[in-house]
Design a protein around this motif. Structure first.
Motif, PDB file in Angstrom:
ATOM      1  N   HIS A  40      11.004 -32.006 -12.014  1.00  0.00           N
ATOM      2  CA  HIS A  40      12.002 -30.953 -11.791  1.00  0.00           C
ATOM      3  C   HIS A  40      12.586 -31.054 -10.382  1.00  0.00           C
ATOM      4  CE1 HIS A  40      10.655 -29.389 -15.555  1.00  0.00           C
ATOM      5  NE2 HIS A  40       9.464 -29.123 -15.095  1.00  0.00           N
ATOM      6  N   HIS A 363      -1.391 -14.322 -17.300  1.00  0.00           N
ATOM      7  CA  HIS A 363      -2.010 -15.214 -18.268  1.00  0.00           C
ATOM      8  C   HIS A 363      -1.879 -16.664 -17.793  1.00  0.00           C
ATOM      9  CE1 HIS A 363      -2.581 -17.419 -22.043  1.00  0.00           C
ATOM     10  NE2 HIS A 363      -3.217 -16.343 -22.479  1.00  0.00           N
ATOM     11  N   HIS A 365      -1.112 -19.313 -19.224  1.00  0.00           N
ATOM     12  CA  HIS A 365       0.069 -20.019 -19.725  1.00  0.00           C
ATOM     13  C   HIS A 365       1.290 -19.757 -18.841  1.00  0.00           C
ATOM     14  CE1 HIS A 365       1.197 -21.761 -23.882  1.00  0.00           C
ATOM     15  NE2 HIS A 365       1.546 -22.532 -22.906  1.00  0.00           N
ATOM     16  N   ASP A 366       1.397 -18.529 -18.348  1.00  0.00           N
ATOM     17  CA  ASP A 366       2.509 -18.202 -17.451  1.00  0.00           C
ATOM     18  C   ASP A 366       2.326 -18.891 -16.104  1.00  0.00           C
ATOM     19  OD1 ASP A 366       3.853 -16.420 -19.291  1.00  0.00           O
ATOM     20  OD2 ASP A 366       2.189 -15.050 -18.980  1.00  0.00           O
ATOM     21  N   THR A 369       3.469 -22.548 -16.583  1.00  0.00           N
ATOM     22  CA  THR A 369       4.925 -22.744 -16.634  1.00  0.00           C
ATOM     23  C   THR A 369       5.545 -22.640 -15.243  1.00  0.00           C
ATOM     24  OG1 THR A 369       5.150 -21.984 -18.909  1.00  0.00           O
ATOM     25  CG2 THR A 369       7.087 -21.762 -17.517  1.00  0.00           C
ATOM     26  N   ILE A 370       5.098 -21.659 -14.478  1.00  0.00           N
ATOM     27  CA  ILE A 370       5.693 -21.462 -13.148  1.00  0.00           C
ATOM     28  C   ILE A 370       5.279 -22.601 -12.212  1.00  0.00           C
ATOM     29  CG2 ILE A 370       5.768 -19.925 -11.144  1.00  0.00           C
ATOM     30  CD1 ILE A 370       5.482 -17.585 -13.184  1.00  0.00           C
ATOM     31  N   ASP A 372       4.614 -25.611 -13.092  1.00  0.00           N
ATOM     32  CA  ASP A 372       5.380 -26.786 -13.527  1.00  0.00           C
ATOM     33  C   ASP A 372       6.738 -26.808 -12.842  1.00  0.00           C
ATOM     34  OD1 ASP A 372       6.076 -29.068 -15.177  1.00  0.00           O
ATOM     35  OD2 ASP A 372       7.322 -27.691 -16.340  1.00  0.00           O
ATOM     36  N   GLY A 373       7.358 -25.646 -12.751  1.00  0.00           N
ATOM     37  CA  GLY A 373       8.648 -25.553 -12.074  1.00  0.00           C
ATOM     38  C   GLY A 373       8.565 -25.938 -10.604  1.00  0.00           C
ATOM     39  N   GLY A 381      -5.274 -23.152 -20.810  1.00  0.00           N
ATOM     40  CA  GLY A 381      -5.742 -22.960 -22.172  1.00  0.00           C
ATOM     41  C   GLY A 381      -7.255 -22.927 -22.213  1.00  0.00           C
ATOM     42  N   PRO A 395     -10.072 -15.547 -22.498  1.00  0.00           N
ATOM     43  CA  PRO A 395      -9.394 -16.300 -23.547  1.00  0.00           C
ATOM     44  C   PRO A 395      -9.022 -17.713 -23.106  1.00  0.00           C
ATOM     45  CG  PRO A 395      -7.935 -14.621 -22.628  1.00  0.00           C
ATOM     46  CD  PRO A 395      -9.267 -14.438 -21.973  1.00  0.00           C
ATOM     47  N   ARG A 420       4.297 -18.290  -5.700  1.00  0.00           N
ATOM     48  CA  ARG A 420       5.488 -18.071  -6.531  1.00  0.00           C
ATOM     49  C   ARG A 420       5.107 -17.294  -7.796  1.00  0.00           C
ATOM     50  NH1 ARG A 420      10.024 -17.130  -7.770  1.00  0.00           N
ATOM     51  NH2 ARG A 420      11.515 -18.464  -8.847  1.00  0.00           N
ATOM     52  N   GLU A 423       4.756 -13.784  -6.895  1.00  0.00           N
ATOM     53  CA  GLU A 423       6.067 -13.159  -6.665  1.00  0.00           C
ATOM     54  C   GLU A 423       6.693 -12.719  -7.988  1.00  0.00           C
ATOM     55  OE1 GLU A 423       7.297 -16.063  -3.035  1.00  0.00           O
ATOM     56  OE2 GLU A 423       8.743 -15.905  -4.686  1.00  0.00           O
ATOM     57  N   VAL A 424       6.690 -13.657  -8.957  1.00  0.00           N
ATOM     58  CA  VAL A 424       7.321 -13.354 -10.250  1.00  0.00           C
ATOM     59  C   VAL A 424       6.622 -12.176 -10.927  1.00  0.00           C
ATOM     60  CG1 VAL A 424       7.753 -14.238 -12.586  1.00  0.00           C
ATOM     61  CG2 VAL A 424       8.169 -15.714 -10.603  1.00  0.00           C
ATOM     62  N   PHE A 425       5.297 -12.153 -10.814  1.00  0.00           N
ATOM     63  CA  PHE A 425       4.543 -11.107 -11.512  1.00  0.00           C
ATOM     64  C   PHE A 425       4.166  -9.937 -10.602  1.00  0.00           C
ATOM     65  CE2 PHE A 425       4.344 -14.371 -14.621  1.00  0.00           C
ATOM     66  CZ  PHE A 425       4.288 -13.692 -15.825  1.00  0.00           C
ATOM     67  N   ALA A 426       4.849  -9.851  -9.463  1.00  0.00           N
ATOM     68  CA  ALA A 426       4.504  -8.777  -8.510  1.00  0.00           C
ATOM     69  C   ALA A 426       4.729  -7.404  -9.145  1.00  0.00           C
ATOM     70  CB  ALA A 426       5.350  -8.917  -7.265  1.00  0.00           C
TER      71      ALA A 426
ATOM     72  N   MET B   1      14.712 -28.148 -13.878  1.00  0.00           N
ATOM     73  CA  MET B   1      14.207 -27.033 -14.676  1.00  0.00           C
ATOM     74  C   MET B   1      15.092 -25.815 -14.471  1.00  0.00           C
ATOM     75  SD  MET B   1      10.597 -25.113 -14.209  1.00  0.00           S
ATOM     76  CE  MET B   1       9.714 -25.393 -15.705  1.00  0.00           C
ATOM     77  N   LEU B   4      13.382 -19.997 -13.283  1.00  0.00           N
ATOM     78  CA  LEU B   4      12.307 -19.261 -13.947  1.00  0.00           C
ATOM     79  C   LEU B   4      12.715 -17.829 -14.256  1.00  0.00           C
ATOM     80  CD1 LEU B   4       9.393 -20.617 -11.822  1.00  0.00           C
ATOM     81  CD2 LEU B   4       9.520 -20.721 -14.309  1.00  0.00           C
ATOM     82  N   ARG B   5      13.685 -17.340 -13.477  1.00  0.00           N
ATOM     83  CA  ARG B   5      14.122 -15.949 -13.722  1.00  0.00           C
ATOM     84  C   ARG B   5      14.806 -15.825 -15.077  1.00  0.00           C
ATOM     85  NH1 ARG B   5      11.281 -12.291 -11.149  1.00  0.00           N
ATOM     86  NH2 ARG B   5      11.006 -12.853  -8.977  1.00  0.00           N
ATOM     87  N   TYR B   8      11.505 -15.477 -17.122  1.00  0.00           N
ATOM     88  CA  TYR B   8      10.788 -14.234 -16.817  1.00  0.00           C
ATOM     89  C   TYR B   8      11.767 -13.149 -16.372  1.00  0.00           C
ATOM     90  CZ  TYR B   8       6.598 -17.051 -17.222  1.00  0.00           C
ATOM     91  OH  TYR B   8       5.611 -17.867 -17.694  1.00  0.00           O
ATOM     92  N   LEU B  38      -2.977 -23.390 -28.608  1.00  0.00           N
ATOM     93  CA  LEU B  38      -2.667 -24.122 -27.381  1.00  0.00           C
ATOM     94  C   LEU B  38      -3.097 -23.337 -26.155  1.00  0.00           C
ATOM     95  CD1 LEU B  38      -1.205 -26.665 -26.228  1.00  0.00           C
ATOM     96  CD2 LEU B  38       0.804 -25.205 -26.013  1.00  0.00           C
ATOM     97  N   ARG B 125       7.052 -23.112 -24.845  1.00  0.00           N
ATOM     98  CA  ARG B 125       6.806 -21.669 -24.878  1.00  0.00           C
ATOM     99  C   ARG B 125       7.413 -20.990 -26.107  1.00  0.00           C
ATOM    100  NH1 ARG B 125       4.904 -19.886 -20.054  1.00  0.00           N
ATOM    101  NH2 ARG B 125       4.000 -18.320 -21.385  1.00  0.00           N
TER     102      ARG B 125
END
Lengths: 426, 154
Positions: A40, A363, A365-366, A369-370, A372-373, A381, A395, A420, A423-426, B1, B4-5, B8, B38, B125
């Protein structure tokens, strides 16, 4: 030496003059072409080494060279190209013997990976030696690949699984282990290093206790083989397995080590070419060990690539590499603890490489993803260890797993990525 | 990519943190379990259907922000809809997440659910966003007296 029971000294890698040698991480990183790619548009911080290792150029070159100039089937042709390929294949067996410090190259069987190795033992050894009412001991931290083959065997035979429990830190309860043995205990199969928690199990002790009850032991070395020196004779395990792709080698190739006296008494696992001495419709005589267990044209290119990988590891492995990995693990755990709400899962006193973690209210998984960015590759998992997740009542986790070619910049990138996430999940 | 916003969005984060209709419904006449192997997402969808209409719908379980928010918004969207309408919405929602080209018209017709359009840029996702919907389908197909059905988005 056994890394399983003896922890390395705190000053691992210290020279006689007291100066700590610098592990030349940058030189090693340059051996891995993929580490210079972008993800990315960002620097790649590859921290999913417990899933698969990256490949040094020498491995990629060895596989290419084989297909470009050595490709022929083995154990068949009388022509020179076939002889050369056969020689290269069998040289790979010797390299694997050296890597595991096995006594005899006939104790090395090439398989697709650790999973197939365990299936082979469960099937071929199990068929002759395990019956209804017998017990097989596994541990609570096994990968699915060291559970399901034994469950299949239990379904076929009527045997039962017994599970060594673990504590909340992710360490096996050795007292409970010893109590699992009974007159019907026939086999023990345990992971050397946990892929989900990083725990280094006391496998030498596990083997000693099992042998005191006359029970053979298989060790799943998939995570251990490229982090710790492996000496199967010192461990005295009866079977040991590892995967090529987790030791800087290609996918689709792995090694099963088995003591010769066990292998010689085991029936074939699969039938086909290359595993026979003679065939008529009335009667087939099987080839000797190890070829008896290698039916069909094997993964020749895989063996050649694995050989290059094991030679490469032999050149970089040593106290300095171990010290680098331990230092990086300590640095990573310390930096990650800065993230509010982060909890590391798996805190065994003896652990390597793997940092499983959860973040409060986010979670895995979230997180994945972040990250990865941000160019950070981690696994999220259950890591093919659903019983481990159930035991710890979570889980899933996110998992950063380190290799000798990782550096502090990778860890710093991970920590920045975690900021980061927060921040997103703040 | 993609940013992300886009994935989310505030609406998604809000529903993930404070999911609506997040409760066990003891008197549900349909229910099913959804499992995304997964990532370990597990949820159960509860449903009451009266005269071919969704009378009540709720969910419970563990999941990532995308799967939780999707389940939450699904329950808000479906209240009072007929079974056929619910099916139609799911089909359009699925198309929004998986179609190779953006379709503003489709997004508009989905109302609040359009916040999931960003998931299209994150193919791994999509399963998270559709788990609740697949589970809902299994619940609707379940006979009232049968044990909970189970689906997996693997």
């Amino acid at each position: 030496m056994s890394m399983a029971t003896a922890k390395p000294p705190a000053v691992a890698g210290t020279r006689p003059d007291g100066a700590r040698p610098v592990f030349n991480g940058e030189k090693i990183r340059a051996d891995f072409p993929i580490l210079t790619t972008l993800c990315h548009g960002k620097r790649l911080a590859y921290l999913d080494n417990a899933a698969t290792s990256q490949k040094p150029r020498c491995v990629i070159d060895a596989v290419t060279r084989y297909y470009q100039s050595q490709n022929a089937n083995i154990h068949r042709g009388v022509y020179s190209l076939s002889e050369e390929a056969t020689g290269a294949y069998e040289a790979g067996r010797e390299a694997a013997r050296r890597f595991l410090h096995a006594r005899d190259a006939r104790e090395i069987i090439f398989v697709r990976g650790t999973t197939e190795a365990i299936n082979l033992v469960a099937s071929a050894y199990g068929q002759r030696n395990i019956a209804a009412g017998d017990d097989i001991i596994l541990s609570a931290m096994e990968h699915h690949s060291n559970i399901v083959p034994w469950q299949l065997l239990c379904e076929r035979t009527g045997a039962h699984l017994r599970v060594i429990p673990m504590n909340d830190r992710g360490e096996l309860c050795m007292d409970a282990y010893e109590k699992l043995f009974g007159p019907r205990t026939r086999f023990v199969s345990v992971v050397h290093v946990s892929n989900s928690l990083g725990t280094v199990n006391p496998v030498k002790e596990i083997v000693r206790i099992a042998h005191s009850h006359g029970v053979p032991v298989m060790l799943d070395g998939a995570q251990a083989a490229w982090h710790l020196p492996i000496n199967v004779q010192e461990l005295d395990c009866d079977f040991y397995a590892f995967s090529g792709h987790k030791t800087c080698g290609p996918t689709g190739i792995g090694v099963l080590y088995g003591k010769l006296n066990f292998l010689e008494k085991m029936p074939p696992y699969q039938g086909g070419g290359d595993m026979i001495a003679s065939v008529t419709f009335e009667k087939t005589t099987y080839a000797d060990v190890p070829h008896r267990f290698e039916a069909g044209t094997p993964n020749i290119a895989g063996v050649i690539g694995l050989h290059a990988a094991l030679d490469y590891l032999a050149a970089v492995e040593g106290p300095e590499m171990l010290a680098h990995e331990r230092d990086l693990l300590a640095y990573a755990q310390q930096r990650m603890a800065e993230a509010p709400g982060l909890r590391i899962v798996g805190t065994a006193a003896d652990k390597i490489s793997v940092i499983s973690f959860v973040l409060e209210h986010v979670h895995p998984h979230d997180i994945g993803t972040i990250l990865d960015g941000e160019g950070v590759a981690v696994r999220t998992g259950h890591h093919c260890c659903q019983p481990v997740m159930d035991r710890l009542a979570i889980p899933a986790t996110a998992r950063a797993s380190l290799a000798f070619y990782n550096n502090q910049a990778d860890v710093d990138q991970l920590v920045a990525g975690l900021r980061r996430v927060l921040e997103v999940f703040a | 990519m993609s940013d992300l916003r886009e994935l989310y969005q505030e609406v998604i984060l809000d529903h993930a943190k404070r999911p609506r209709n997040f409760r066990i419904m003891p008197d549900a006449d349909h229910q099913a379990d959804g499992h995304n192997r997964l990532c370990g997402d597990k949820l159960r969808v509860f449903l009451k259907v009266r005269d071919g209409k969704v009378d009540a719908v709720s969910f419970h379980g563990e999941g990532c922000a995308i799967s939780k928010a999707s389940a939450s918004l699904m329950t808000e969207t479906l209240a009072g809809k007929t079974v056929a309408e619910a099916q139609d919405i799911f089909e359009r929602f699925h198309a929004l997440l998986t179609s190779p080209v953006e379709d503003d018209g489709a997004a508009e017709s989905l109302g609040k659910l359009a916040v999931f359009a960003g998931v299209r840029e994150f193919p791994v996702r999509v399963k998270c966003a559709t788990l609740a919907w697949h589970t809902l389908q299994a619940a609707m197909a379940q006979r009232p007296d049968a044990p909970a059905a189970a689906v997996s988005t693997e």
